[in-house]
Design a protein around this motif. Structure first.
Motif, PDB file in Angstrom:
ATOM      1  N   ARG A  66       9.377  33.140 -76.034  1.00  0.00           N
ATOM      2  CA  ARG A  66       9.757  34.021 -74.941  1.00  0.00           C
ATOM      3  C   ARG A  66       8.537  33.493 -73.514  1.00  0.00           C
ATOM      4  N   TRP A  67       7.203  33.110 -74.485  1.00  0.00           N
ATOM      5  CA  TRP A  67       5.853  32.155 -73.669  1.00  0.00           C
ATOM      6  C   TRP A  67       5.838  31.017 -73.107  1.00  0.00           C
ATOM      7  N   TYR A  68       6.923  30.101 -74.211  1.00  0.00           N
ATOM      8  CA  TYR A  68       7.056  28.710 -73.844  1.00  0.00           C
ATOM      9  C   TYR A  68       8.470  28.847 -72.570  1.00  0.00           C
ATOM     10  N   GLY A  79       6.715  29.598 -69.382  1.00  0.00           N
ATOM     11  CA  GLY A  79       5.366  28.424 -69.078  1.00  0.00           C
ATOM     12  C   GLY A  79       6.487  27.237 -68.189  1.00  0.00           C
ATOM     13  N   LYS A  80       7.625  27.209 -69.012  1.00  0.00           N
ATOM     14  CA  LYS A  80       8.813  25.719 -67.983  1.00  0.00           C
ATOM     15  C   LYS A  80       8.898  26.421 -66.375  1.00  0.00           C
ATOM     16  N   HIS A  81       9.064  27.985 -66.402  1.00  0.00           N
ATOM     17  CA  HIS A  81       9.966  28.605 -65.416  1.00  0.00           C
ATOM     18  C   HIS A  81       8.708  28.301 -64.625  1.00  0.00           C
ATOM     19  N   TYR A 101      19.478  22.251 -68.129  1.00  0.00           N
ATOM     20  CA  TYR A 101      18.983  22.932 -69.018  1.00  0.00           C
ATOM     21  C   TYR A 101      18.929  22.886 -70.364  1.00  0.00           C
ATOM     22  N   ILE A 102      18.183  24.301 -70.999  1.00  0.00           N
ATOM     23  CA  ILE A 102      18.171  23.969 -72.578  1.00  0.00           C
ATOM     24  C   ILE A 102      17.664  25.411 -72.592  1.00  0.00           C
ATOM     25  N   VAL A 103      18.403  24.561 -74.360  1.00  0.00           N
ATOM     26  CA  VAL A 103      19.140  26.579 -74.825  1.00  0.00           C
ATOM     27  C   VAL A 103      17.431  26.663 -76.306  1.00  0.00           C
ATOM     28  N   GLN A 104      16.492  27.624 -75.725  1.00  0.00           N
ATOM     29  CA  GLN A 104      15.474  27.521 -76.478  1.00  0.00           C
ATOM     30  C   GLN A 104      15.223  27.627 -78.110  1.00  0.00           C
ATOM     31  N   LEU A 105      14.723  26.865 -79.032  1.00  0.00           N
ATOM     32  CA  LEU A 105      14.892  26.737 -79.794  1.00  0.00           C
ATOM     33  C   LEU A 105      14.143  27.293 -81.160  1.00  0.00           C
ATOM     34  N   PRO A 106      13.944  27.935 -82.198  1.00  0.00           N
ATOM     35  CA  PRO A 106      15.066  28.057 -82.875  1.00  0.00           C
ATOM     36  C   PRO A 106      15.712  29.699 -82.519  1.00  0.00           C
ATOM     37  N   ALA A 119      18.695  18.363 -70.497  1.00  0.00           N
ATOM     38  CA  ALA A 119      17.050  18.996 -70.279  1.00  0.00           C
ATOM     39  C   ALA A 119      16.162  18.290 -71.058  1.00  0.00           C
ATOM     40  N   ASP A 120      16.581  18.275 -72.830  1.00  0.00           N
ATOM     41  CA  ASP A 120      15.368  18.429 -73.213  1.00  0.00           C
ATOM     42  C   ASP A 120      16.169  16.733 -74.315  1.00  0.00           C
ATOM     43  N   GLY A 121      17.322  16.103 -73.648  1.00  0.00           N
ATOM     44  CA  GLY A 121      17.041  14.839 -74.064  1.00  0.00           C
ATOM     45  C   GLY A 121      17.331  14.461 -75.452  1.00  0.00           C
ATOM     46  N   SER A 149      -0.195  23.466 -85.887  1.00  0.00           N
ATOM     47  CA  SER A 149       1.023  24.995 -86.904  1.00  0.00           C
ATOM     48  C   SER A 149      -0.763  26.150 -86.168  1.00  0.00           C
ATOM     49  N   ARG A 150      -0.371  27.388 -86.961  1.00  0.00           N
ATOM     50  CA  ARG A 150      -1.511  28.388 -86.164  1.00  0.00           C
ATOM     51  C   ARG A 150      -2.012  28.784 -87.660  1.00  0.00           C
ATOM     52  N   SER A 151      -3.938  28.965 -87.627  1.00  0.00           N
ATOM     53  CA  SER A 151      -4.589  29.697 -88.427  1.00  0.00           C
ATOM     54  C   SER A 151      -4.961  31.013 -87.297  1.00  0.00           C
ATOM     55  N   LYS A 157      -5.152  30.672 -84.297  1.00  0.00           N
ATOM     56  CA  LYS A 157      -5.865  28.934 -83.232  1.00  0.00           C
ATOM     57  C   LYS A 157      -4.518  27.963 -83.383  1.00  0.00           C
ATOM     58  N   ILE A 158      -3.882  27.123 -82.526  1.00  0.00           N
ATOM     59  CA  ILE A 158      -3.967  25.959 -82.989  1.00  0.00           C
ATOM     60  C   ILE A 158      -4.769  25.139 -84.023  1.00  0.00           C
ATOM     61  N   VAL A 159      -3.763  24.657 -85.129  1.00  0.00           N
ATOM     62  CA  VAL A 159      -3.857  23.846 -85.965  1.00  0.00           C
ATOM     63  C   VAL A 159      -2.993  22.309 -86.053  1.00  0.00           C
ATOM     64  N   PRO A 189      -6.156  15.487 -77.895  1.00  0.00           N
ATOM     65  CA  PRO A 189      -6.549  17.483 -77.867  1.00  0.00           C
ATOM     66  C   PRO A 189      -5.329  17.787 -78.121  1.00  0.00           C
ATOM     67  N   ASN A 190      -5.589  18.684 -78.820  1.00  0.00           N
ATOM     68  CA  ASN A 190      -4.456  19.899 -79.032  1.00  0.00           C
ATOM     69  C   ASN A 190      -5.132  21.429 -79.341  1.00  0.00           C
ATOM     70  N   PRO A 191      -4.355  22.030 -78.735  1.00  0.00           N
ATOM     71  CA  PRO A 191      -4.161  21.838 -77.069  1.00  0.00           C
ATOM     72  C   PRO A 191      -4.050  21.147 -76.155  1.00  0.00           C
ATOM     73  N   GLY A 192      -3.557  20.957 -75.256  1.00  0.00           N
ATOM     74  CA  GLY A 192      -4.381  19.887 -74.363  1.00  0.00           C
ATOM     75  C   GLY A 192      -3.958  18.670 -73.948  1.00  0.00           C
ATOM     76  N   GLY A 193      -3.074  18.382 -75.672  1.00  0.00           N
ATOM     77  CA  GLY A 193      -2.433  16.687 -75.309  1.00  0.00           C
ATOM     78  C   GLY A 193      -1.586  16.581 -74.782  1.00  0.00           C
ATOM     79  N   THR A 211       4.844  17.007 -72.314  1.00  0.00           N
ATOM     80  CA  THR A 211       6.219  17.776 -73.279  1.00  0.00           C
ATOM     81  C   THR A 211       6.957  18.217 -71.691  1.00  0.00           C
ATOM     82  N   ARG A 212       5.923  19.111 -71.357  1.00  0.00           N
ATOM     83  CA  ARG A 212       6.481  20.536 -70.122  1.00  0.00           C
ATOM     84  C   ARG A 212       6.740  19.484 -69.175  1.00  0.00           C
ATOM     85  N   ALA A 213       6.052  18.676 -68.693  1.00  0.00           N
ATOM     86  CA  ALA A 213       6.151  17.684 -67.362  1.00  0.00           C
ATOM     87  C   ALA A 213       7.267  16.982 -68.056  1.00  0.00           C
TER      88      ALA A 213
HETATM   89  N1  LIG Z   1      14.794  23.406 -76.678  1.00  0.00           N
HETATM   90  C1  LIG Z   1      13.970  23.480 -76.710  1.00  0.00           C
HETATM   91  N2  LIG Z   1      12.689  22.334 -76.235  1.00  0.00           N
HETATM   92  C2  LIG Z   1      11.175  22.208 -76.054  1.00  0.00           C
HETATM   93  O1  LIG Z   1      10.655  21.797 -75.844  1.00  0.00           O
HETATM   94  C3  LIG Z   1      11.134  23.187 -76.885  1.00  0.00           C
HETATM   95  C4  LIG Z   1      11.802  24.216 -77.827  1.00  0.00           C
HETATM   96  N3  LIG Z   1      13.243  24.380 -78.041  1.00  0.00           N
HETATM   97  N4  LIG Z   1      11.396  25.420 -78.722  1.00  0.00           N
HETATM   98  C5  LIG Z   1       9.911  25.116 -79.268  1.00  0.00           C
HETATM   99  C6  LIG Z   1       9.027  23.853 -78.270  1.00  0.00           C
HETATM  100  C7  LIG Z   1       7.640  23.756 -78.372  1.00  0.00           C
HETATM  101  N5  LIG Z   1       7.350  23.225 -77.502  1.00  0.00           N
HETATM  102  C8  LIG Z   1       6.337  23.486 -76.843  1.00  0.00           C
HETATM  103  C9  LIG Z   1       6.229  22.884 -75.439  1.00  0.00           C
HETATM  104  C10 LIG Z   1       4.512  22.909 -74.817  1.00  0.00           C
HETATM  105  C11 LIG Z   1       3.834  23.535 -75.337  1.00  0.00           C
HETATM  106  C12 LIG Z   1       2.241  22.850 -75.006  1.00  0.00           C
HETATM  107  O2  LIG Z   1       2.612  23.119 -73.512  1.00  0.00           O
HETATM  108  N6  LIG Z   1       1.156  23.829 -75.485  1.00  0.00           N
HETATM  109  C13 LIG Z   1       0.005  23.979 -74.812  1.00  0.00           C
HETATM  110  C14 LIG Z   1      -1.201  24.798 -75.026  1.00  0.00           C
HETATM  111  C15 LIG Z   1      -0.041  25.884 -75.907  1.00  0.00           C
HETATM  112  C16 LIG Z   1      -1.029  27.097 -77.006  1.00  0.00           C
HETATM  113  O3  LIG Z   1      -2.147  27.099 -76.340  1.00  0.00           O
HETATM  114  O4  LIG Z   1      -0.414  28.422 -77.297  1.00  0.00           O
HETATM  115  C17 LIG Z   1      -0.864  22.918 -75.340  1.00  0.00           C
HETATM  116  O5  LIG Z   1      -0.426  21.777 -75.837  1.00  0.00           O
HETATM  117  O6  LIG Z   1      -2.138  22.612 -74.187  1.00  0.00           O
HETATM  118  C18 LIG Z   1       3.556  23.927 -76.894  1.00  0.00           C
HETATM  119  C19 LIG Z   1       4.694  23.632 -77.314  1.00  0.00           C
HETATM  120  C20 LIG Z   1       8.389  22.966 -76.468  1.00  0.00           C
HETATM  121  N7  LIG Z   1       9.262  23.445 -77.210  1.00  0.00           N
END
Ligand SMILES: Nc1nc(=O)c2c([nH]1)NC[C@@H]1CN(c3ccc(C(=O)N[C@@H](CCC(=O)O)C(=O)O)cc3)C=[N+]21
Length: 284
Positions: free
Chosen positions: A47-49, A52-54, A94-99, A119-121, A234-236, A239-241, A257-261, A266-268
């Protein structure tokens, strides 16, 4: 030596402002690009992702079409929404959010999508077009990585690239992108069956770590001055690892950096795919 930062957040912001100019030009011709999202179930991360896309769409002037289904939705329910978006002229991609939630089969859903609205390619037709060198939407994360390197002046032409991970979204497809004549890199794909990972890593000018294994890339395995992209999530403890050990920043020439890299890139690139599809359809 401390690595220079491959700043995905700032680069994505620059790309978004370029895209808003292209969206304005489309609107002058009466075309409004619209991104659809299909979210099934109530996973908070998904839902968060999607939200963010919208938000990204609103920033660049792309219309949003949101479809939500409960976790109890049937295969038929999900496929009906896909048919509806295929037919909706306001939805240019459009995209179908996975999984998808357990019990739903994602491949028939993906194959039902209109490939010209992918839209995902990641639609089989899009991946086939990429392999054949036919124009079409490109996978967002690989495209984001190439754009991040390009905009920081990291040489891809002739580079030895080592990719970690064979997942469909990154590892499987990025080699196809990087070995095109226009990129011209030499690519090695490593995975869990790779016998001597350090051997491959040590000769890499560019490392793309997309294995989802925390801190898999260690400082002693990285060639000094290399560009290292951390795609792992990965998450711990919330926090993102990433896949890259923090010590790598002392050896590498460039690091994302991760996040911020790669995430913001990917979103852009998702927005980029929407705008390009609308332009293709308008014959621009
Ligand atoms: N059909 C489909 N297409 C996707 O592109 C798709 C998906 N399903 N399912 C899930 C994954 C995951 N994904 C991310 C995109 C951006 C960030 C992102 O912008 N992350 C921020 C921070 C995130 C945070 O702090 O939790 C960053 O890296 O700076 C993360 C994860 C796209 N996905």
């Amino acid at each position: 030596m401390t690595a220079q930062i491959l700043d995905g957040k700032a680069t994505a912001a620059a790309i978004k402002s370029e895209l808003s100019v292209r969206v304005a030009a489309l609107k002058e011709r009466g075309i409004v690009p619209g991104l659809g999202t299909v979210l099934v179930g109530d996973d908070p991360g998904s839902r968060w992702y999607v939200n963010g896309k919208h938000k990204d769409c609103a920033e660049v002037g792309i219309a949003s079409i949101q479809r939500e289904l409960p976790a109890t939705a049937s295969q038929q329910d999900v496929e009906d929404v896909v048919r509806e978006l295929n037919a909706d002229p306001a939805c240019t991609g459009y995209i179908v959010q996975l999984p998808l939630p357990k019990g739903l089969d994602q491949n028939p859903v993906l194959e039902l999508m209109d490939p010209d609205k992918d839209a995902d390619g990641l639609h089989p037709t899009s991946l086939g077009r990429l392999a054949l060198g036919i124009q079409g939407p490109l996978p967002c994360t690989p495209l984001g990585i190439v754009e991040l390197l390009r905009r920081h002046g990291v040489e891809i032409n002739g580079a030895e690239v080592v990719v970690l991970g064979r997942g469909v979204t990154v590892g499987r497809s990025i080699g196809l992108l990087l070995t095109r004549k226009s990129e011209n890199a030499t690519v090695t794909l490593c995975h869990t069956g790779t016998r001597d990972l350090a051997y491959h890593l040590r000769k890499a000018d560019i490392v793309i770590a997309a294995a989802g294994v925390p801190h898999l890339v260690k400082p002693e395995d990285v060639k000094p001055g290399a560009a290292v992209l951390d795609v792992g999530v990965s998450r711990s403890e919330g926090k993102i690892v990433g896949d890259v050990h923090p010590g790598v920043a002392e050896v590498a020439g460039w690091i994302s950096p991760n996040p911020g890299g790669v995430g913001p890139m990917t979103r852009a690139m998702l927005l980029n795919n929407i705008v390009e599809a609308a332009e293709r359809r308008a014959g621009i």
